[in-house]
Design a protein around this motif. Structure first.
Motif, mmCIF file in Angstrom:
data_model
loop_
_atom_site.group_PDB
_atom_site.id
_atom_site.type_symbol
_atom_site.label_atom_id
_atom_site.label_comp_id
_atom_site.label_asym_id
_atom_site.label_seq_id
_atom_site.Cartn_x
_atom_site.Cartn_y
_atom_site.Cartn_z
ATOM 1 N N GLY A 115 77.757 150.337 5.295
ATOM 2 C CA GLY A 115 77.282 150.968 6.516
ATOM 3 C C GLY A 115 76.048 151.831 6.430
ATOM 4 N N GLN A 116 75.435 151.968 5.258
ATOM 5 C CA GLN A 116 74.243 152.810 5.155
ATOM 6 C C GLN A 116 73.013 152.060 5.665
ATOM 7 O OE1 GLN A 116 75.901 151.210 2.908
ATOM 8 N NE2 GLN A 116 75.011 151.309 0.875
ATOM 9 N N PRO A 117 71.932 152.796 5.977
ATOM 10 C CA PRO A 117 70.704 152.135 6.441
ATOM 11 C C PRO A 117 70.190 151.138 5.410
ATOM 12 C CG PRO A 117 70.600 154.485 6.854
ATOM 13 C CD PRO A 117 71.818 154.265 6.013
ATOM 14 N N ARG A 118 69.517 150.140 5.891
ATOM 15 C CA ARG A 118 69.054 149.040 5.034
ATOM 16 C C ARG A 118 68.165 149.534 3.891
ATOM 17 N NH1 ARG A 118 67.000 143.322 7.527
ATOM 18 N NH2 ARG A 118 65.786 142.536 5.777
ATOM 19 N N GLU A 119 67.289 150.478 4.188
ATOM 20 C CA GLU A 119 66.361 150.956 3.163
ATOM 21 C C GLU A 119 67.054 151.821 2.108
ATOM 22 O OE1 GLU A 119 66.203 153.826 6.653
ATOM 23 O OE2 GLU A 119 66.195 151.640 6.360
ATOM 24 N N GLU A 120 68.285 152.235 2.372
ATOM 25 C CA GLU A 120 69.023 153.062 1.413
ATOM 26 C C GLU A 120 70.055 152.263 0.620
ATOM 27 O OE1 GLU A 120 70.731 156.393 3.443
ATOM 28 O OE2 GLU A 120 68.822 156.978 4.364
ATOM 29 N N ASP A 121 70.269 151.024 0.996
ATOM 30 C CA ASP A 121 71.263 150.205 0.315
ATOM 31 C C ASP A 121 70.660 149.581 -0.943
ATOM 32 O OD1 ASP A 121 74.052 148.603 0.881
ATOM 33 O OD2 ASP A 121 72.566 147.307 -0.075
ATOM 34 N N ILE A 122 71.360 149.675 -2.054
ATOM 35 C CA ILE A 122 70.838 149.223 -3.344
ATOM 36 C C ILE A 122 70.476 147.739 -3.346
ATOM 37 C CG2 ILE A 122 73.141 148.753 -4.295
ATOM 38 C CD1 ILE A 122 72.081 149.779 -7.006
ATOM 39 N N PHE A 123 71.150 146.952 -2.505
ATOM 40 C CA PHE A 123 70.871 145.511 -2.436
ATOM 41 C C PHE A 123 69.973 145.161 -1.247
ATOM 42 C CE2 PHE A 123 75.029 145.848 -4.565
ATOM 43 C CZ PHE A 123 74.727 145.231 -5.755
ATOM 44 N N LEU A 124 70.340 145.629 -0.059
ATOM 45 C CA LEU A 124 69.640 145.201 1.155
ATOM 46 C C LEU A 124 68.202 145.677 1.226
ATOM 47 C CD1 LEU A 124 72.329 145.537 3.971
ATOM 48 C CD2 LEU A 124 71.818 143.588 2.480
ATOM 49 N N LYS A 125 67.857 146.737 0.507
ATOM 50 C CA LYS A 125 66.480 147.223 0.569
ATOM 51 C C LYS A 125 65.495 146.211 -0.007
ATOM 52 C CE LYS A 125 66.744 149.979 -3.701
ATOM 53 N NZ LYS A 125 66.687 151.370 -4.235
#
Length: 196
Positions: A115-125
């Motif tokens: 649920g964290q923002p995309r730019e803060e996610d270790i993978f999704l960023k």
């Protein structure tokens, strides 16, 4: 390398979407599989065991049933576990994809998004494209039944997953997997044509 991440809650059909994209030529990697490999490393097991006495490790193997009970007890315990294990999973993912070229695609099944923002996610960023797969509760129950997952177990696990709004906030595309296989194939084909 271009990375496509497929996210969504339990029993929504993420694996089906990933396999379709694999058929289009993408390299398919399931982060759950990588987590199993990571949980065999002594340095990871030591850190995981420090979280709780409920987690049992015998002969270098983690008790998966006890781990599951711990992980799905509440959101906080799930996040604590993820913060420890995710960096090791990311390293394993980087190792598996290091030889891919600029024009290659990798599709990553990512169940652990919380649920964290995309730019803060270790993978999704680092994702080029994020696809959220969602479905009705009735369809989740049906898929869970096929997997031998009883309704109480399914709903128990769903408690620690993000809200739909959190999934949607990080997604480039949404797949409503509530219809036929043909409709799903058509939707995935449209997304592949659009982003790839």
């Amino acid at each position: 390398m271009k990375a496509i991440y497929v996210i969504g809650g339990i029993c929504n059909g993420k694996s089906v979407v990933c396999r379709y994209l694999e058929g289009k030529g993408a390299v398919y990697i399931n982060l759950d599989d990588l987590s199993q490999e990571v949980l065999e490393k002594p340095e990871v097991l030591d850190k995981v065991q420090s979280l709780s006495e409920e987690i049992e490790i015998k002969d270098g193997k983690i008790d998966k049933d006890k781990l599951s009970q711990y992980l799905f007890s509440n959101t906080m315990t799930t996040h604590k576990f993820d913060k420890i294990v995710f960096p090791f999973i990311k390293d394993a993912l980087d190792e598996k994809t290091k030889n891919l070229g600029d024009d290659d695609y990798v599709v990553v099944e990512y169940t652990g998004y919380y649920g964290q923002p995309r730019e803060e996610d270790i993978f999704l960023k680092e994702a080029n494209t994020v696809i959220w797969v969602e479905s009705s509760f009735k369809d989740k129950l049906a898929r869970g039944d096929k997997r031998g997952l009883p309704p109480f177990e399914l709903t128990w696990r769903m408690r620690v997953q993000p809200f739909d709004e959190e999934y949607e906030a990080v997604a480039d595309y949404v797949i409503h997997n509530n219809s036929t296989e043909e409709a799903l194939d058509e939707r995935v084909a449209d997304i592949w044509a659009s982003c790839c």
